[in-house]
Structures are given as C-alpha cells and as structure tokens.
Design a protein around this motif. Structure first.
Motif, PDB file in Angstrom:
ATOM      1  N   ILE A 156     -12.124 -50.399 -12.139  1.00 21.44           N
ATOM      2  CA  ILE A 156     -12.494 -49.193 -11.140  1.00 21.44           C
ATOM      3  C   ILE A 156     -13.315 -49.899 -10.140  1.00 21.44           C
ATOM      4  O   ILE A 156     -14.066 -50.716 -10.277  1.00 21.44           O
ATOM      5  N   ASP A 157     -12.838 -49.579  -8.760  1.00 24.97           N
ATOM      6  CA  ASP A 157     -13.669 -50.092  -7.524  1.00 24.97           C
ATOM      7  C   ASP A 157     -14.525 -48.880  -7.031  1.00 24.97           C
ATOM      8  O   ASP A 157     -13.858 -47.968  -6.515  1.00 24.97           O
ATOM      9  N   CYS A 158     -15.653 -49.036  -7.325  1.00 26.15           N
ATOM     10  CA  CYS A 158     -16.336 -47.935  -6.697  1.00 26.15           C
ATOM     11  C   CYS A 158     -17.954 -48.416  -6.252  1.00 26.15           C
ATOM     12  O   CYS A 158     -18.211 -49.407  -6.825  1.00 26.15           O
ATOM     13  N   GLN A 159     -18.418 -47.553  -5.502  1.00 28.98           N
ATOM     14  CA  GLN A 159     -19.895 -48.222  -5.151  1.00 28.98           C
ATOM     15  C   GLN A 159     -21.104 -47.670  -6.271  1.00 28.98           C
ATOM     16  O   GLN A 159     -20.580 -46.706  -6.888  1.00 28.98           O
ATOM     17  N   ALA A 160     -22.067 -48.227  -6.070  1.00 25.64           N
ATOM     18  CA  ALA A 160     -23.164 -48.022  -7.162  1.00 25.64           C
ATOM     19  C   ALA A 160     -23.708 -46.562  -7.031  1.00 25.64           C
ATOM     20  O   ALA A 160     -23.458 -45.750  -7.958  1.00 25.64           O
ATOM     21  N   ASP A 161     -23.572 -45.777  -5.808  1.00 24.38           N
ATOM     22  CA  ASP A 161     -24.039 -44.346  -5.833  1.00 24.38           C
ATOM     23  C   ASP A 161     -22.983 -43.453  -6.547  1.00 24.38           C
ATOM     24  O   ASP A 161     -23.352 -42.580  -7.295  1.00 24.38           O
ATOM     25  N   ALA A 162     -21.716 -43.755  -6.520  1.00 25.20           N
ATOM     26  CA  ALA A 162     -20.658 -43.082  -7.074  1.00 25.20           C
ATOM     27  C   ALA A 162     -20.895 -43.278  -8.665  1.00 25.20           C
ATOM     28  O   ALA A 162     -20.391 -42.254  -9.171  1.00 25.20           O
ATOM     29  N   LEU A 163     -20.883 -44.490  -8.929  1.00 27.59           N
ATOM     30  CA  LEU A 163     -21.157 -44.798 -10.545  1.00 27.59           C
ATOM     31  C   LEU A 163     -22.038 -43.905 -10.897  1.00 27.59           C
ATOM     32  O   LEU A 163     -22.081 -43.335 -12.242  1.00 27.59           O
ATOM     33  N   ARG A 164     -23.501 -43.950 -10.377  1.00 23.06           N
ATOM     34  CA  ARG A 164     -24.417 -43.125 -10.868  1.00 23.06           C
ATOM     35  C   ARG A 164     -24.316 -41.840 -10.929  1.00 23.06           C
ATOM     36  O   ARG A 164     -24.811 -41.071 -11.641  1.00 23.06           O
ATOM     37  N   ASP A 165     -23.433 -41.332 -10.001  1.00 26.24           N
ATOM     38  CA  ASP A 165     -23.140 -39.920 -10.042  1.00 26.24           C
ATOM     39  C   ASP A 165     -22.062 -39.541 -11.456  1.00 26.24           C
ATOM     40  O   ASP A 165     -22.110 -40.117 -12.347  1.00 26.24           O
ATOM     41  N   GLU A 166     -21.226 -38.738 -11.274  1.00 28.65           N
ATOM     42  CA  GLU A 166     -20.267 -37.953 -12.045  1.00 28.65           C
ATOM     43  C   GLU A 166     -19.428 -39.113 -12.722  1.00 28.65           C
ATOM     44  O   GLU A 166     -19.084 -39.208 -14.044  1.00 28.65           O
TER      45      GLU A 166
ATOM     46  N   ILE B 192     -12.191 -45.678  -6.380  1.00 29.02           N
ATOM     47  CA  ILE B 192     -12.321 -44.443  -6.744  1.00 29.02           C
ATOM     48  C   ILE B 192     -13.580 -43.690  -6.018  1.00 29.02           C
ATOM     49  O   ILE B 192     -14.686 -44.445  -6.019  1.00 29.02           O
ATOM     50  N   HIS B 193     -13.201 -42.419  -5.310  1.00 28.66           N
ATOM     51  CA  HIS B 193     -14.438 -42.084  -4.464  1.00 28.66           C
ATOM     52  C   HIS B 193     -15.428 -41.094  -5.536  1.00 28.66           C
ATOM     53  O   HIS B 193     -15.004 -40.797  -6.421  1.00 28.66           O
ATOM     54  N   GLN B 194     -16.423 -40.719  -4.927  1.00 31.84           N
ATOM     55  CA  GLN B 194     -17.426 -40.109  -5.422  1.00 31.84           C
ATOM     56  C   GLN B 194     -16.582 -38.705  -6.320  1.00 31.84           C
ATOM     57  O   GLN B 194     -17.018 -38.608  -7.518  1.00 31.84           O
ATOM     58  N   ALA B 195     -15.895 -38.276  -5.608  1.00 28.80           N
ATOM     59  CA  ALA B 195     -15.613 -36.924  -6.178  1.00 28.80           C
ATOM     60  C   ALA B 195     -14.207 -37.010  -7.060  1.00 28.80           C
ATOM     61  O   ALA B 195     -13.923 -36.206  -7.498  1.00 28.80           O
ATOM     62  N   ASP B 196     -13.889 -38.115  -7.430  1.00 27.41           N
ATOM     63  CA  ASP B 196     -12.612 -38.342  -8.292  1.00 27.41           C
ATOM     64  C   ASP B 196     -13.160 -38.903  -9.734  1.00 27.41           C
ATOM     65  O   ASP B 196     -12.780 -39.810 -10.313  1.00 27.41           O
ATOM     66  N   ALA B 197     -14.246 -38.527 -10.150  1.00 32.93           N
ATOM     67  CA  ALA B 197     -14.796 -38.898 -11.282  1.00 32.93           C
ATOM     68  C   ALA B 197     -13.747 -38.534 -12.436  1.00 32.93           C
ATOM     69  O   ALA B 197     -13.386 -39.149 -13.450  1.00 32.93           O
ATOM     70  N   PHE B 198     -13.031 -37.296 -12.495  1.00 30.84           N
ATOM     71  CA  PHE B 198     -12.082 -37.089 -13.481  1.00 30.84           C
ATOM     72  C   PHE B 198     -10.975 -37.876 -13.504  1.00 30.84           C
ATOM     73  O   PHE B 198     -10.474 -38.534 -14.547  1.00 30.84           O
TER      74      PHE B 198
ATOM     75  N   GLY C 209     -20.038 -42.259 -13.417  1.00 29.67           N
ATOM     76  CA  GLY C 209     -20.643 -42.920 -14.574  1.00 29.67           C
ATOM     77  C   GLY C 209     -20.481 -42.257 -15.815  1.00 29.67           C
ATOM     78  O   GLY C 209     -20.402 -42.535 -16.778  1.00 29.67           O
ATOM     79  N   ALA C 210     -20.935 -40.798 -15.671  1.00 29.69           N
ATOM     80  CA  ALA C 210     -20.883 -39.922 -16.940  1.00 29.69           C
ATOM     81  C   ALA C 210     -19.618 -39.837 -17.525  1.00 29.69           C
ATOM     82  O   ALA C 210     -19.421 -39.781 -18.771  1.00 29.69           O
ATOM     83  N   GLN C 211     -18.556 -39.777 -16.457  1.00 29.97           N
ATOM     84  CA  GLN C 211     -17.281 -39.842 -17.288  1.00 29.97           C
ATOM     85  C   GLN C 211     -16.795 -41.044 -18.150  1.00 29.97           C
ATOM     86  O   GLN C 211     -16.549 -40.980 -19.361  1.00 29.97           O
ATOM     87  N   LEU C 212     -17.026 -42.361 -17.436  1.00 31.96           N
ATOM     88  CA  LEU C 212     -16.804 -43.527 -18.226  1.00 31.96           C
ATOM     89  C   LEU C 212     -17.822 -43.712 -19.282  1.00 31.96           C
ATOM     90  O   LEU C 212     -17.149 -44.266 -20.330  1.00 31.96           O
ATOM     91  N   ALA C 213     -18.849 -43.101 -19.247  1.00 32.53           N
ATOM     92  CA  ALA C 213     -19.888 -43.390 -20.580  1.00 32.53           C
ATOM     93  C   ALA C 213     -19.290 -42.777 -21.511  1.00 32.53           C
ATOM     94  O   ALA C 213     -19.331 -43.290 -22.764  1.00 32.53           O
ATOM     95  N   ARG C 214     -18.656 -41.672 -21.295  1.00 31.71           N
ATOM     96  CA  ARG C 214     -18.154 -40.825 -22.610  1.00 31.71           C
ATOM     97  C   ARG C 214     -16.942 -41.639 -23.220  1.00 31.71           C
ATOM     98  O   ARG C 214     -16.805 -41.537 -24.384  1.00 31.71           O
ATOM     99  N   MET C 215     -16.210 -42.418 -22.365  1.00 30.16           N
ATOM    100  CA  MET C 215     -15.013 -43.109 -22.957  1.00 30.16           C
ATOM    101  C   MET C 215     -15.300 -44.591 -23.312  1.00 30.16           C
ATOM    102  O   MET C 215     -14.481 -44.877 -23.961  1.00 30.16           O
ATOM    103  N   GLY C 216     -16.543 -45.162 -23.107  1.00 36.23           N
ATOM    104  CA  GLY C 216     -16.763 -46.349 -23.446  1.00 36.23           C
ATOM    105  C   GLY C 216     -16.039 -47.305 -22.511  1.00 36.23           C
ATOM    106  O   GLY C 216     -15.292 -46.902 -21.594  1.00 36.23           O
ATOM    107  N   SER C 217     -16.511 -48.549 -22.739  1.00 33.53           N
ATOM    108  CA  SER C 217     -16.147 -49.644 -21.605  1.00 33.53           C
ATOM    109  C   SER C 217     -14.872 -50.551 -21.838  1.00 33.53           C
ATOM    110  O   SER C 217     -14.613 -51.306 -21.433  1.00 33.53           O
ATOM    111  N   ALA C 218     -14.436 -50.227 -23.238  1.00 33.45           N
ATOM    112  CA  ALA C 218     -13.099 -50.735 -23.446  1.00 33.45           C
ATOM    113  C   ALA C 218     -12.042 -51.031 -22.532  1.00 33.45           C
ATOM    114  O   ALA C 218     -11.738 -49.946 -21.928  1.00 33.45           O
TER     115      ALA C 218
END
Ligand code: SF4
Length: 683
Positions: free
Chosen positions: A461-471, A437-443, A473-482
C-alpha cells in the motif's frame, strides 16, 4: 549522563530547518549563521614539500574548495605553513588554511602564527592516549581536567590574540584514556570530550570555534553529531558543525557512505561546513561535497517558510540505533523481509512490458553479470490489461531467475481487472501487488489486501502518513498486517522525503504497527536529483541511508531511470553503507595526508583487488598510526603505515606484526586473514 530529548537537536525531523549557529570567521571565509555551507578538503602532500603543497592547495581552491587543511605533524611542518601561506597569497589565492594537529601543542602554537584555523583532536591533544584502562576517581578526573586546562589554554590565548579560529575535531576511536574510562568509545564520549575543550576555551572568552564528530561508520557519526547539537543546546552553545565521514575509502562506496552521513545530518538541518573524505586525489572530493551542499541549501531555502509540522511524533531514538519492529513477511520462496532480516533489494525496470524480450534479456544479463549481488525483487509497471497479459510471459521466463515480482498497478487499474485475469499458478516466484491509495480509497485498500491474501500475494500500500492516519489505517487495522507492506512513492506535502517515511512509520504505529516498510527511491522522492547518475546516487543514499540509520526500512528499491545492474549494485551499496546488509568486503581507508607513509591510493587498489570477495570482512588501510588503532573502528584486520617502507598489521585493535616490509605486507595480511578463518578463495 542522560540522553537529551529529541527536540533539542533539531527543529524538525520531518522538514529541513537549519540549526541556528554562531558565525565564525576563518580568514576571509565565514562559516555558520546564515553563511552558505562551506566546502573543505585536505592536501595529501608532504607539508614540508612547500612547492607541492602550494600546488595542490591552489588546485583545490581552483576546483571550488573554500577551506584547505594541511597536516602539521611536527614543528618543522608547522613552520613550513608560513611559507605555504605566503606563496598562496603571492599567487593571489586567499583560501583560508587550517593546520591539522595531533598530539603536539608545540606544533599547534607554531601553526597558529601562520594559518587561519587550527584543528586539534581532543583525543590526543596534550592528553593521554595509550589505550590504557585506568580507573579515574572523581578527584583524579578533576585533576586531569586542570592539567588539560593548563596545557590547552596557551593555544586558546594565542588563537584569540591572532584572530584564529579553531576546530575541536573529535574522531571515533581516538578518544583519550580518560574519556574512554568514563564514557566508553561512544558518541557520548566523543561529545563530552569536545565539550571539555570548549569549556576551557570559553573560560578565556574565546568563541571562534567549530566542532566535528567524525567516524567511519555513518551510524556512529550521525548519532554523535546529533548528540553534540543537543548537548550544546543544553549548555547554551551554538558553535557551527563541520561534517564528515572519516576513512570512507574510495569510489562509489565512499560516496554512498559520505552521502548517508553528511546528507542525513543536513536534512536534519545540521552542518555548516563539510568535507567528503576520499582515498583519491582530493580534487575529486570537491564536486561530491558541492552537490551535497547545494542539495541541502536548496532544501533549506524551500522549507524555511513552511510552518513547523507539530502533529507528528517521532518515536525512534535519534541518538541510538534500534531497528523498528516489524513482522516477517515471505515475499518469495527464498526472500523474506521484516523482523531482524536484512532488507531486500527490489529494482524497477525502465522497460515497459510492451518490450518484453528486451526486459527479459536485461534481467538475465544483470543476474549473470553481477558478481556479489542479485536482483531479489523485480518491479514492473502495469498500466493496463495488456501489461497484465504480458506479465504471464515475463513470469514464465523469469520465475526461476528472480524471487519476487512486484506489479505496480496504475491508478486506473482496479480489482475488476485483477479478478478476471488468469494469474500464473506454476511459478516459483512470489507476487506483490503495489498500488497508490488515496485518502478517499480506504475501502479499496482493504479490498486489495483481501484480494492479495486470497491469491497468496503480498500487498504493497503506497500512501502518505495523513491518509494512513485517516480511514485507511482504520480499515487495515481491522484486517491485521499479514501480507501487508507500507511505502510512500511520492513525498508528502509539508515533509521532506525522509520525513514522509518517518511520518508513515509514526502513523503505522497506531494501526498496523508491525507492517514492514519499503523505502522507494522514486523520481518523486528524489526531487533534487538531476539526470546525472552521481546525483541520483547521492539522493538515493541520503533517503535510504537516513531511514536505515533510523532503524526504518525492510526493503529498498531504486526506481530512477538507470540500468538494472547499476540500480542493483547501488541498492546493495546503500545497505552496506548504512550497515544494514553486508554483502561485500568493507574497506575503511583514510584519505591520506602529509603523514602518510605509503601510496594509499595504489595500495588500497592492490589490497582491494585481492580481497574484495571476502563478504563480511572489514579491512582498514591507514596511512599512519597517528590516531591509534581505535580509529580503524571495528575493522577485522588493519594495514597501517608504521614507518617509511614498513607496515604494521593488526587483528582487530591489536598489532600482531610490526615493521613488515611493504613489498610483502599484503601477502602477510592475507596469511593473517587465513589464519583467522576468514579467507575464501575467489570464485
Ligand atoms: S590516518 Fe591517514 S589521514 Fe589520518 S593522519 Fe594518518 S595518514 Fe593522515
């Protein structure tokens, strides 16, 4: 004694920045400073057999060994070092020699006349080592230190006068009673033990010193070296470090353990000279050490110019193992990851789904041929819709053979294709969809996770730390880690591969702190691996082992271009080397030296042949008792040379049978294993 702050032990946990150390000359070879990492080994001959020792030292030098260590168990052997040095120089071999000393100051004083460096073990050099529990008051401790000062100073002064270097070589399990009493058998005890000797040397303005902190358990060894670097930094000391995992044993297990211990520290920027200890002809140590050194130097050179990454915090304690917290995820019917569950093994097939029959045959063959191990997760690439269709056949053929299918979706595959596909519903195995998942593909990341949940799949989800810190992470946080698993398929720019995962763990903390992390040994994460398997083994061991020793990692995969059985075995060996998952007998075997009282290589093989089915049992095979039972680390049983032709057998650290004739010692060892309820008949 408080534990030093992280930053004191290395410049970066995310980039390979070499620690600044003092340059120390060992004859014609310098270590530390800007010198290359130097390769060392040790002779296994009887030192007083001068011809044999010279021949082996010459062979080692010829193979690329830059510093040769020779044991001096007594004064006569120390004297023989003079003849050995003379003959080597006469043969135009200038390789510096190191005398290995335990216990005897008189042997050290003699050896210093002949060799370029003297190694002493602070656990037993002029110090008490009777495994006695004695309470030391502060006054009694200070008195002991004064006694030590008086005993050690003559050697320091002789080395200073003759221009000899010295290694203060601490080994886990062979600490003095005094140190054990105050610090326990711990990395801190190892470090403080060495520092006491260094302070005495410095009181005489002698600084030609290097340090080692060896242990057979890579976790202990890593912690001890880090602590040594941090404590030296606190005391304004900059002595070079000699790295090694001691008693690593032989074969692939030993190479993996050495790569985990030595490679992790070299990635931290620590280490100026290394030895890979193998219970094999010492000549075989050299190429392994050479590869590890070359990899580290290439990494240091590449990353030296990089600006220091300052935006990432590392929350894990590098001095004390603690597994990162993660939630338990069911990958398949009998396969869970996360929590305190041992990491799962996933392997990626080299075959495409276009070669379905070949792929199925390889998996079936691997599962039936592997003795102790099984493929838990089978990872296949899905490039297009036809691969998805072929997956139906794969699932039908193998759902009772593997626990989990991991489908790695190409960037071009999207949810539209997944939604119209008729997924198998009758299988026993679990399915995990994995996508970069690239930085721009949060949705899209959120949609993929939702799709997986709807279908009862897990989502990687295969992504780098910078991408996770960006949008993202926010999207995933809303959904929870199940049902969510995080991974990095390609090392992030500005980090080394280990640093990429450390950064991912850090980024996850803010958004999905309990998502399990999957360590992937992809081609992109093992940048310096050549096509050789030996090289891939080292790279995968370094990445996997370093992270597991950090406490990061709930699953591990080998994704380089090697057969499935080899990849599966390697993954389990890395897990065992990092003590993350024990799946076979653990052998702790010394490399042998001139003190060895039996043929270690052949005896190790014989013991292995009869006991290598004892999952979870640790057996130590030691050539002599010089370093005491403590050096057998946490072995359940010990087979130790007691006298020529005689073996002492141990249960834990207690000798229970003395002087057993060598011919019957293995049978008696097996009797002991049976008597302690740890024997099972081989299948
Ligand atoms: S334990 Fe092995 S390597 Fe160590 S001193 Fe004894 S024989 Fe030599």
């Amino acid at each position: 004694m408080s534990t030093p702050a992280h930053s004191n032990y290395c410049a970066s946990r995310f980039q390979a920045k070499r620690r600044k150390s003092r340059e120390v000359n060992i004859g014609t070879v310098a270590i530390g400073g800007n010198q290359p990492i130097r390769i060392q080994s040790m002779t296994t001959t009887n030192t007083q057999d001068v011809e044999a020792t010279v021949a082996q030292a010459l062979a080692l030098a010829e193979a690329g060994c830059e510093i040769v260590r020779i044991t001096a168990p007594n004064k006569a052997a120390a004297t023989a070092l003079g003849d050995i040095a003379q003959k080597l120089r006469a043969a135009k071999c200038q390789v510096p020699l190191v005398a290995d000393i335990h216990f005897l100051p008189s042997a050290a004083m003699e050896a210093a006349k002949h060799v370029e460096k003297v190694r002493i073990n602070p656990g037993n050099y002029a110090d008490k080592k009777k495994f006695a529990v004695i309470e030391y008051s502060d006054a009694a401790y200070a008195e002991e230190l004064e006694r030590l000062h008086a005993s050690f100073s003559p050697l320091v002064l002789r080395c200073k006068e003759l221009g000899r270097a010295m290694r203060i070589g601490t080994n886990h399990g062979s600490l003095s009673d005094r140190i054990m009493n105050r610090y326990g058998d711990s990395p801190l005890g190892m470090v403080e033990s060495a520092l006491e000797f260094i302070r005495i040397a410095e009181s005489h303005h002698y600084h030609d010193i290097c340090l080692s902190m060896k242990a057979s358990n890579p976790k202990v060894m890593i912690e001890a070296y880090r602590l040594a670097a941090a404590r030296m930094d606190e005391e304004g000391m900059h002595y070079p470090l000699h790295l090694g995992v001691t008693e690593a044993g032989d074969g692939e297990d030993a190479r993996v353990k050495s790569a985990i211990g030595i490679g992790t520290l070299l990635n931290d920027g620590l280490g100026d000279t290394i030895r890979v200890s193998l219970t094999e002809d010492p000549i075989y140590e050299i190429p392994v050490a050479r590869d590890l050194a070359d990899k580290a130097m290439a990494l240091w050179a590449q990353q030296a110019e990089w600006p220091l990454s300052t935006d990432t915090k590392d929350r894990l304690n590098p001095f004390e193992y603690c597994r990162r917290h993660s939630r338990v995820v069911n990958l398949g019917p009998n396969c869970q990851i996360g929590g305190q569950i041992a990491p799962a093994v996933i392997v990626k097939t080299r075959h495409s789904l276009g070669a379905l029959n070949t792929l199925i045959q390889e998996v079936c063959h691997t599962q039936s041929s592997l003795k102790d191990h099984r493929i838990e997760g089978l990872h296949v690439a899905i490039q297009h819709l036809d691969d998805l269709k072929a997956f139906t056949g794969l699932h039908a053929a193998l759902h009772s053979v593997v626990q989990v299918f991991v489908l790695e979706l190409a960037d071009t595959m999207d949810l539209g294709a997944l939604e119209v596909f008729e997924w198998p519903t009758d299988g026993l195995a679990g399915i995990t969809l994995l996508q970069r998942i690239h930085q721009a593909d949060a949705f899209y990341a959120a949609s993929l996770l939702q799709f997986c949940r709807t279908h009862g799949f897990n989502c990687g989800i295969d992504c780098q730390a910078d991408a996770l810190r960006d949008e993202i992470g926010a999207q995933l946080a809303r959904m929870g880690s199940a049902g969510l698993i995080l991974t990095v398929g390609a090392c992030a720019e500005g980090y080394h591969p280990i640093g990429s995962y450390r950064a991912l763990a850090d980024a996850a903390q803010a958004f999905v702190p309990d998502a399990p992390i999957w360590i992937r040994n992809t081609a992109a994460n093992t940048l310096h691996a050549q096509d050789r398997f030996s090289d891939q083994l080292l790279e995968s061991s370094i990445l996997g082992g370093a992270l597991l020793c950090d406490g990061i990692g709930d699953a591990i995969s080998i994704e380089t271009d090697i057969p499935l059985d080899t990849a599966t075995t390697l993954a389990y060996t890395i897990l065992q080397g990092a003590r993350a998952r024990i799946s076979k007998t653990e052998f702790v075997a010394c490399p042998s030296c001139g003190r060895t009282l039996f043929d270690l290589q052949s005896v190790t093989q014989t013991i292995r042949a009869r006991t290598d089915h004892l999952k979870g049992v640790t057996i130590a095979i030691m050539g002599c008792i010089v370093n005491g039972p403590g050096e057998m680390a946490d072995a359940d049983f010990g087979y130790v040379g007691g006298a020529p032709g005689k073996i002492n057998l141990y249960v834990g650290k207690t000798c229970v049978k003395y002087n057993v004739p060598a011919a019957e010692a293995l049978d008696r060892l097996i009797d002991l294993i049976k008597a302690h309820g740890k024997w099972v008949e081989p299948m």
